[in-house]
Design an enzyme around this catalytic site. Structure first.
Site, PDB file in Angstrom:
ATOM      1  N   ASP A  84       1.120  -1.281  -0.318  1.00 29.14           N
ATOM      2  CA  ASP A  84      -0.386   0.020  -0.058  1.00 29.14           C
ATOM      3  C   ASP A  84       1.256   1.388   0.441  1.00 29.14           C
ATOM      4  O   ASP A  84       2.380   1.016   0.197  1.00 29.14           O
ATOM      5  CB  ASP A  84      -0.720  -0.249   1.469  1.00 29.14           C
ATOM      6  N   GLY A 135      -0.096   5.656  -4.187  1.00 26.47           N
ATOM      7  CA  GLY A 135      -0.782   6.865  -4.486  1.00 26.47           C
ATOM      8  C   GLY A 135      -0.141   7.907  -3.860  1.00 26.47           C
ATOM      9  O   GLY A 135       0.250   8.887  -4.278  1.00 26.47           O
ATOM     10  N   THR A 158     -11.273  -6.762  -4.652  1.00 29.48           N
ATOM     11  CA  THR A 158     -12.379  -6.622  -5.220  1.00 29.48           C
ATOM     12  C   THR A 158     -12.584  -5.597  -4.924  1.00 29.48           C
ATOM     13  O   THR A 158     -13.353  -4.863  -5.583  1.00 29.48           O
ATOM     14  CB  THR A 158     -13.477  -7.651  -4.227  1.00 29.48           C
ATOM     15  N   ASN A 211     -10.767  -2.827  -4.953  1.00 21.42           N
ATOM     16  CA  ASN A 211     -10.161  -1.293  -6.110  1.00 21.42           C
ATOM     17  C   ASN A 211     -10.550  -1.304  -7.632  1.00 21.42           C
ATOM     18  O   ASN A 211     -10.453  -0.918  -8.472  1.00 21.42           O
ATOM     19  CB  ASN A 211      -8.822  -2.255  -6.534  1.00 21.42           C
ATOM     20  N   ARG A 257      -4.944  -1.583   8.655  1.00 19.37           N
ATOM     21  CA  ARG A 257      -6.450  -2.514   8.333  1.00 19.37           C
ATOM     22  C   ARG A 257      -5.937  -3.776   7.547  1.00 19.37           C
ATOM     23  O   ARG A 257      -4.766  -4.127   6.835  1.00 19.37           O
ATOM     24  CB  ARG A 257      -7.310  -1.730   7.867  1.00 19.37           C
TER      25      ARG A 257
HETATM   26  C1  IPE Z   1      -5.150  -2.875  -0.311  1.00 19.25           C
HETATM   27  O1  IPE Z   1      -5.222  -0.996   0.239  1.00 19.25           O
HETATM   28  C2  IPE Z   1      -5.627  -3.542  -1.548  1.00 19.25           C
HETATM   29  C3  IPE Z   1      -3.985  -4.098  -2.172  1.00 19.25           C
HETATM   30  C4  IPE Z   1      -2.659  -3.284  -1.940  1.00 19.25           C
HETATM   31  C5  IPE Z   1      -4.293  -4.328  -3.109  1.00 19.25           C
HETATM   32  P1  IPE Z   1      -6.226   0.081  -0.453  1.00 19.25           P
HETATM   33  O2  IPE Z   1      -5.494   1.058  -0.560  1.00 19.25           O
HETATM   34  O3  IPE Z   1      -6.722  -0.637  -1.405  1.00 19.25           O
HETATM   35  O4  IPE Z   1      -6.788  -0.511   0.982  1.00 19.25           O
HETATM   36  P2  IPE Z   1      -7.554   1.113   1.620  1.00 19.25           P
HETATM   37  O5  IPE Z   1      -9.050   1.444   0.630  1.00 19.25           O
HETATM   38  O6  IPE Z   1      -6.699   1.534   1.917  1.00 19.25           O
HETATM   39  O7  IPE Z   1      -8.370   0.036   2.791  1.00 19.25           O
HETATM   40  C1  IPE Z   2      -1.047   0.488  -3.656  1.00 16.97           C
HETATM   41  O1  IPE Z   2      -1.327   1.620  -3.277  1.00 16.97           O
HETATM   42  C2  IPE Z   2      -1.682  -0.386  -4.636  1.00 16.97           C
HETATM   43  C3  IPE Z   2      -3.061  -0.421  -4.754  1.00 16.97           C
HETATM   44  C4  IPE Z   2      -4.213  -0.364  -3.917  1.00 16.97           C
HETATM   45  C5  IPE Z   2      -3.153  -1.088  -6.437  1.00 16.97           C
HETATM   46  P1  IPE Z   2      -2.368   2.322  -3.451  1.00 16.97           P
HETATM   47  O2  IPE Z   2      -2.715   2.604  -5.198  1.00 16.97           O
HETATM   48  O3  IPE Z   2      -3.645   2.218  -2.502  1.00 16.97           O
HETATM   49  O4  IPE Z   2      -1.725   4.264  -2.681  1.00 16.97           O
HETATM   50  P2  IPE Z   2      -2.219   5.142  -1.405  1.00 16.97           P
HETATM   51  O5  IPE Z   2      -2.765   4.100  -0.812  1.00 16.97           O
HETATM   52  O6  IPE Z   2      -3.910   5.900  -2.166  1.00 16.97           O
HETATM   53  O7  IPE Z   2      -1.391   5.964  -1.086  1.00 16.97           O
HETATM   54 MG    MG Z   3      -3.999   2.240  -0.737  1.00 13.64          MG
END
Ligand code: IPE
Ligand code: IPE
Ligand code: MG
Length: 247
Positions: A21, A24, A67, A69, A195
């Site tokens: 994670d 972004g 799921t 995402n 989480r």
């Molecule tokens: C969890 O990350 C899913 C993956 C790392 C692929 P997210 O960024 O989607 O999770 P939330 O939204 O913070 O719970």
């Molecule tokens: C994890 O990074 C990658 C995926 C969930 C695909 P994020 O895209 O969730 O990055 P943040 O959490 O927005 O920084």
């Molecule tokens: Mg994330």
């Protein structure tokens, strides 16, 4: 600190899982678009996979796409799918060189056709590799997984092949995507979030949880080694008392 030299290779977690994670936020910090975070996340994947194989981890599962995402903006989902296809293609030599077998868990049917084909191809080509199993969780959700496993068990009961009184934890386990793999012993989540986000609910029942503020694109094998070192210094009691474990 050089954590690699401090790791006891006789006591490695049988299965390490990672919630990758923070892509972004990493991109935002650099003034870049989110997709650039995902692109740079691929380097972290390569280094982590090689590091795990290097010390002898047998199962490494990476949460690449949940799921949930699918609810992201279409351009981000499309970019992630394109990145999946190109990375699978580009990483095949690394997998072969390190004797790593690729597997995938999740609702793979709803992945775009091209992605599914590329995935099948890499899984087929690496099928005979023995050193480590790399599991990609793609379009994965633990609630989905448990729901489909329950449906399969219900069908067996309806067909008269299984009696409800004979249902045990193994019955359900045999119908999970991860059937045949050891339970997760170490779960790592990057980016400072605490989480589970619908990842491997059943398989992490007794996992040690490790959270790090590092954003995924900055994660390297040294960070994995530190997590494993930390894991090896915990007392895993499985319900017993500390005294029982020592006697
Ligand atoms: C969890 O990350 C899913 C993956 C790392 C692929 P997210 O960024 O989607 O999770 P939330 O939204 O913070 O719970
Ligand atoms: C994890 O990074 C990658 C995926 C969930 C695909 P994020 O895209 O969730 O990055 P943040 O959490 O927005 O920084
Ligand atoms: Mg994330």
């Amino acid at each position: 600190m050089d954590f690699k030299s401090l790791i006891d290779t006789e006591k490695l977690p049988a299965h390490v899982a990672v919630i990758m994670d923070g892509n972004g936020r990493w991109a935002k910090n650099q003034g870049l678009k989110r997709v650039m975070g995902h692109k740079n996340g691929v380097k972290a994947v390569r280094d982590t996979v090689e590091g795990a194989a290097e010390i002898g981890v047998k199962y490494l599962t990476l949460y690449a796409f949940s799921t949930e995402n699918w609810k992201r903006p279409k351009y981000e989902v499309d970019a992630l799918m394109r990145l999946l296809i190109s990375s699978l293609r580009d990483e095949l030599p690394t997998l072969m060189k390190n004797d790593i077998r690729l597997k995938a868990i999740g609702n793979l049917e709803i992945l775009p056709e091209k992605g599914r084909k590329q995935l099948q191809e890499v899984m087929q080509k690496t099928e005979g590799n023995k050193h480590m199993t790399l599991v990609l969780a793609l379009s994965y959700g633990a609630k989905d997984e448990l729901t489909q496993a329950t449906k399969k068990v219900a069908e067996l009961v309806l067909e008269g092949k299984l009696m409800p009184k004979d249902i045990g934890p193994d019955t359900l386990e045999n119908h999970l995507y991860t059937s045949g793999m050891p339970d997760v012993e170490l779960l790592i989540r990057t980016s400072g979030e605490h989480r589970i986000s619908n990842f491997l609910l059943w398989q992490i029942a007794y996992a040690e949880l490790y959270f790090t503020p590092i954003l995924w694109p900055d994660f390297r094998r040294a960070n994995l080694f530190e997590a494993i070192y930390d894991y090896q210094h915990r007392e895993r009691r499985f319900g017993k008392t500390s005294e029982q474990l020592k006697s």
